[in-house]
Design an enzyme around this catalytic site. Structure first.
Site, PDB file in Angstrom:
ATOM      1  N   GLU A   1     -28.104 -37.889  11.702  1.00  0.00           N
ATOM      2  CA  GLU A   1     -28.142 -38.064  13.153  1.00  0.00           C
ATOM      3  C   GLU A   1     -28.568 -36.806  13.902  1.00  0.00           C
ATOM      4  OE1 GLU A   1     -24.175 -39.089  14.411  1.00  0.00           O
ATOM      5  OE2 GLU A   1     -23.294 -37.760  12.919  1.00  0.00           O
TER       6      GLU A   1
ATOM      7  N   ARG B   1     -15.815 -47.443  11.790  1.00  0.00           N
ATOM      8  CA  ARG B   1     -15.415 -46.254  12.542  1.00  0.00           C
ATOM      9  C   ARG B   1     -13.901 -46.065  12.489  1.00  0.00           C
ATOM     10  NH1 ARG B   1     -18.946 -49.153  15.891  1.00  0.00           N
ATOM     11  NH2 ARG B   1     -20.924 -48.106  16.391  1.00  0.00           N
TER      12      ARG B   1
ATOM     13  N   CYS C   1     -27.211 -47.192  10.878  1.00  0.00           N
ATOM     14  CA  CYS C   1     -26.023 -47.827  11.439  1.00  0.00           C
ATOM     15  C   CYS C   1     -25.966 -47.644  12.949  1.00  0.00           C
ATOM     16  CB  CYS C   1     -24.749 -47.277  10.799  1.00  0.00           C
ATOM     17  SG  CYS C   1     -24.517 -45.503  11.050  1.00  0.00           S
TER      18      CYS C   1
ATOM     19  N   HIS D   1       3.771 -74.140  16.685  1.00  0.00           N
ATOM     20  CA  HIS D   1       3.297 -75.506  16.879  1.00  0.00           C
ATOM     21  C   HIS D   1       2.045 -75.549  17.751  1.00  0.00           C
ATOM     22  CE1 HIS D   1       3.275 -79.398  19.114  1.00  0.00           C
ATOM     23  NE2 HIS D   1       3.437 -79.870  17.895  1.00  0.00           N
TER      24      HIS D   1
ATOM     25  N   ASN E   1     -28.315 -43.167  17.859  1.00  0.00           N
ATOM     26  CA  ASN E   1     -27.915 -42.704  19.184  1.00  0.00           C
ATOM     27  C   ASN E   1     -27.988 -41.181  19.295  1.00  0.00           C
ATOM     28  OD1 ASN E   1     -27.439 -45.314  19.989  1.00  0.00           O
ATOM     29  ND2 ASN E   1     -25.242 -45.237  19.633  1.00  0.00           N
TER      30      ASN E   1
END
Length: 879
Positions: free
Chosen positions: A727, A557, A798, A466, A750
């Site tokens: 990467e 991920r 990404c 509720h 990164n």
């Protein structure tokens, strides 16, 4: 007196037959067009009984006492027991029940006058409760009850007696919880008549009066019908509520199902934290019938029947503690969840709109039944708005505040106010507008107070209780199921109720600053040359993020799912016997209890997590990066220490692709393969693209693909694409060789930055040297894009860079990158910026083509200066 049919033998058959046609309707005689006669709830039950029972949906037998019967009651003489009391004073000299109610209601001038509201409501209910029921109405009710018992072939059945107002369960006004219903009512004697009359009287509960005024309904224009239906014996099984959309995000691609042991009232009122499931509609219809996601609720109490001293069931229910062993199991099986999902899909298709549905499992016949269905009136109406509201808090702001309690977040808003603890109904008048309502749970009687609250916090409840439903309807945040809100928070405390941090809601001490950003999505410009994807790791947020303007998921991920939903090292689940610490081993096995083998737990939870993200965005592509924990991160998982060495530099150590075919880890990778195979083939989400991280050589790529093929995931089969994280410098320098093994690449800015610059990204001392905008990094980005294009391969990014630095996004767009995957909070702004960049480029190109040589008329060309930009130091003219 006894209201069985034999008691009315003095009434002629013609009179009873005529009265029955006016005052009684079997569910088999009703349809949606009968709302004015029997109210929304009964009309819907009749509609489903006739139209959906042939499709395999079970609806209990029942009948409706019509609104005409209620009108007949209003025409009866007004009787008020002496001595003179407040009811007679308010009713004045009324002759009929209807006149008395109208006179009483005329005293309610200001609905905010809670004392007068209470007096008026009580007086109206008293008038109806004392109104004489005409003999012919008693007779036809008794006859209908006898026929209902005959249909069940069981004279010992009890019934549910449920209010069904003529303005109830409408697409624009649900009236949910405003009127009363009664369970486990004996269908013979005074009990049934008392329950019916009490339902009539509940048209004038304080909450119903207030709701009608707030919604603009005239009191006299709303009539009451009552449904009488056979009880589904969920008291010895389970019951719950389901919606044909996700109630938090408004995502309409799923069925959201909740349930708990016993009668469903506990789920509706929020007295329990229920089990929850998601079923994907499109996959279900395509024959890929799997539970997409599930959450095990605590289900601390179970509502069942109470018996009187004579042993006969009466109109009474009671709660008792749920045994601990039962609480650790779901209240229904996966097969039953899918059956309910199928029911919900058929009901929605029939009505042509999102639906709010109550279900119950009969513990006697073990069958599932639908006991109510009405239009969903909150999330579905919010979907018509094209304005995106984003409430944003900064991590440092919440990190500096004391967190008081956490619970399930309802909505995505933030509110700040003084707390008001309410433990008893008589404390409600103390509540002040703008305060935060803090309670164990809420009931429909609290509606007037809830409307004035800035937020709601409860100890108990789930997402369909509720408090959750009303907070959504009111557009205020709520944190429910906190367990300890009423003991941790004090009245008068200044608190911040935050539902903007994901599925978990937080209540902080003091005032936490936040920002509200509104975006008109209907007029949001989007780039045409670059696809915008999102980075999504948390399955609980996937349904919400899927509604943002994006083309899919560029990075999902696995680490978040493994850390949060599983929490155990995969090798520990495969070989618990290798764990020397007894307590750790027992904890590992306990986490995976209920599965035939502990490793099955890993596969199931990983598949559900990925499947939820893939299902939320289906059919848009979802790029799933295979596990990339470093050894120090794997060691922190339960049972991880025996399987992971201590490395001096885990950032450059045993991680990514090198683990997948190594004897120490390949068994664990096989679990990942099994989970991804389940997502794509069993669950049907063939929009999943797999991505290999930290791949150091083409030889390593070949070995990983071979391992995947052995597990049933062969690149190219069933449309499977496999990407590689770009990467490492080697990925860029040897992109021609890597292109022989992969269908595409996704730049991880990164790791590429730290390995290009020789900077450990985790080093606090070197943070100033870690910069994706370095000329060297930008050269690598340009080389990667050119190399992928040269080999006819997809290439996106990404990493964090486009989210953090708009100038990086601009640079990548100019280099011709296929897509950018961003953090969700930067999706809207990046869409806008890249669209503007494309428009500016097109304008500049037009100027060059049409005006570059200087026009006629003797005009001279005005040379525009190129703005200075950091990119011009890397590639002349790039800015």
């Amino acid at each position: 007196r006894d209201t069985s049919h034999s008691s009315f033998s003095h009434l002629d058959a013609a009179s009873i037959s005529a009265a029955s046609k006016v005052y009684i309707r079997s569910f088999s005689e009703l349809s949606n067009s009968d709302v004015p006669l029997v109210g929304g709830k009964n009309a819907s039950l009749g509609e489903m009984y006739n139209s959906l029972t042939p499709l395999g949906i079970r609806i209990p037998h029942g009948f409706a006492v019509t609104a005409s019967a209620y009108q007949l009651l209003l025409q009866q003489p007004f009787e008020c027991a002496p001595p003179p009391n407040k009811t007679r004073m308010l009713a004045r000299d009324a002759e009929t029940v209807g006149d008395a109610i109208n006179n009483v209601m005329s005293h309610l001038v200001d609905v905010e006058d809670t004392a007068m509201l209470a007096d008026v409501g009580k007086a109206c209910r008293c008038i109806i409760a004392n109104a004489p029921i005409p003999e012919e109405l008693e007779a036809v009710i008794a006859l209908a009850s006898a026929e209902l018992r005959a249909k069940y072939g069981d004279t010992a059945i009890t019934v549910a007696v449920r209010s069904s107002a003529t303005a109830e369960d409408l697409p624009t006004a649900s009236f949910a919880g405003q009127h009363d219903s009664y369970l486990n009512v004996h269908p013979k004697g005074a009990a049934l008549l008392t329950a019916i009359r009490s339902c009539f009287a509940s048209l004038y509960t304080d909450r119903a009066i207030r709701y009608r005024i707030d919604r603009g309904f005239e009191h006299s224009q709303v009539l009451m019908s009552v449904g009488v239906m056979g009880m589904v014996r969920s008291d010895v099984a389970s019951a719950g509520v389901m919606f044909t959309m996700d109630t938090e995000s408004g995502h309409d691609g799923v069925v959201f199902i909740t349930g708990s042991y016993g009668l469903g009232e506990n789920v509706v009122q929020g007295a329990v934290d229920p089990d929850e499931w998601l079923v994907h509609k499109e996959m279900y219809n395509a024959g890929k019938r799997c539970v997409m996601n599930r959450h095990l609720g605590e289900k601390k109490i179970t509502m069942g029947y109470r018996k009187d001293a004579s042993g006969l069931n009466i109109n009474a229910v009671m709660n008792k503690p749920t045994p601990k062993e039962k609480r650790g199991h779901f209240c229904i099986t996966d097969e039953e969840v899918l059956e309910l999902g199928g029911f919900a899909i058929k009901i929605e298709q029939h009505y042509g709109r999102p639906m709010d549905i109550e279900w119950a499992k009969d513990g006697v016949d073990s069958k599932l039944w639908i006991v109510q269905a009405r239009p969903e009136t909150v999330a579905s109406q919010q979907l018509t708005s094209n304005v995106l509201e984003e409430y944003v808090v900064q991590k440092e702001d919440v990190a500096s505040r004391v967190q008081l309690v956490t619970g399930r977040a309802v909505g995505h808003r933030i509110a700040i106010g003084r707390a008001r603890i309410i433990t008893e109904l008589d404390e409600l008048p103390l509540f002040q507008s703008g305060e935060v309502l803090v309670a164990d749970m809420t009931t429909p009687d609290w509606g007037a107070v809830m409307k004035r609250a800035s937020a709601i916090v409860t100890n108990r409840g789930g997402r369909t209780c509720h408090a959750a439903i009303i907070s959504r309807e009111l557009g205020i945040p709520a944190v429910i199921g906190t367990d300890a809100a009423t003991t941790t928070i004090k009245t008068g405390d200044l608190i911040t109720v935050c539902c903007a941090e994901g599925d978990l809601g937080h209540v902080y001490a003091g005032e936490v600053p936040y920002q509200l950003i509104k975006t008109d999505l209907e007029h949001l410009a989007r780039p045409k040359k670059v696809s915008i994807f999102q980075n999504v790791g948390n399955p609980d947020l996937a349904l919400k993020f899927a509604l943002l303007p994006s083309d899919g998921v560029g990075l999902a991920r696995l680490e978040f799912i493994i850390q949060e939903a599983i929490g155990v090292h995969p090798m520990a689940l495969l070989h618990p016997e290798r764990i020397a610490d007894t307590k750790v081993r027992e904890a590992v096995l306990a986490r995976a209890s209920g599965f035939s083998h502990p490793s099955d737990f890993f596969v199931a939870k990983l598949a559900e997590g990925v499947g939820t993200i893939a299902g939320a965005f289906y059919p848009r592509p979802v790029v799933v990066r295979l596990s990339d924990f470093k050894t120090n991160e794997y060691r922190t998982l339960l049972g991880g220490e025996p399987f992971e060495a201590v490395e001096e530099n885990p950032m450059l150590g045993f991680r990514g692709a090198s683990r997948y075919t190594h004897p120490e880890f390949e068994e664990a990778f096989e679990l990942e393969i099994a989970a991804m195979k389940r997502v794509r083939e069993t669950m049907g989400f063939d929009n999943v693209i797999l991505m290999v991280p930290f791949c150091r050589s083409p030889q390593e790529a070949a070995a990983v693909l071979s391992k995947m093929e052995q597990g049933g995931l062969k690149r190219g089969e069933r449309g499977l694409k496999v990407y590689c994280m770009c990467e490492l410098p080697v990925n860029v320098l040897m992109i021609d060789e890597f292109s022989q093994y992969f269908d595409g690449f996704s730049i991880g800015s990164n790791d590429l930055t730290q390995l290009t610059l020789g900077v450990d990204r985790d080093s606090e001392k070197l943070q100033s040297a870690f910069d994706e905008r370095s000329p060297a990094v930008l050269r690598f980005l340009k080389m990667a894009i050119e190399g992928a294009k040269r080999n006819g391969r997809y290439i996106g990014i990404c990493g964090q860079a486009p989210s953090d630095f708009p100038e990086i996004a601009e640079f990548l767009s100019k280099q011709g990158i296929d897509s950018m995957s961003l953090n969700p909070d930067s999706v809207v702004s990046t869409n806008r910026k890249l669209a503007a960049l494309e428009e500016k480029s097109a304008t500049d190109l037009g100027l060059c083509e049409n005006g570059g040589g200087g026009g006629g008329g003797g005009g001279t060309e005005k040379k525009r200066e190129q703005p200075k930009h950091f990119l011009s130091n890397v590639f002349p003219g790039a800015a």
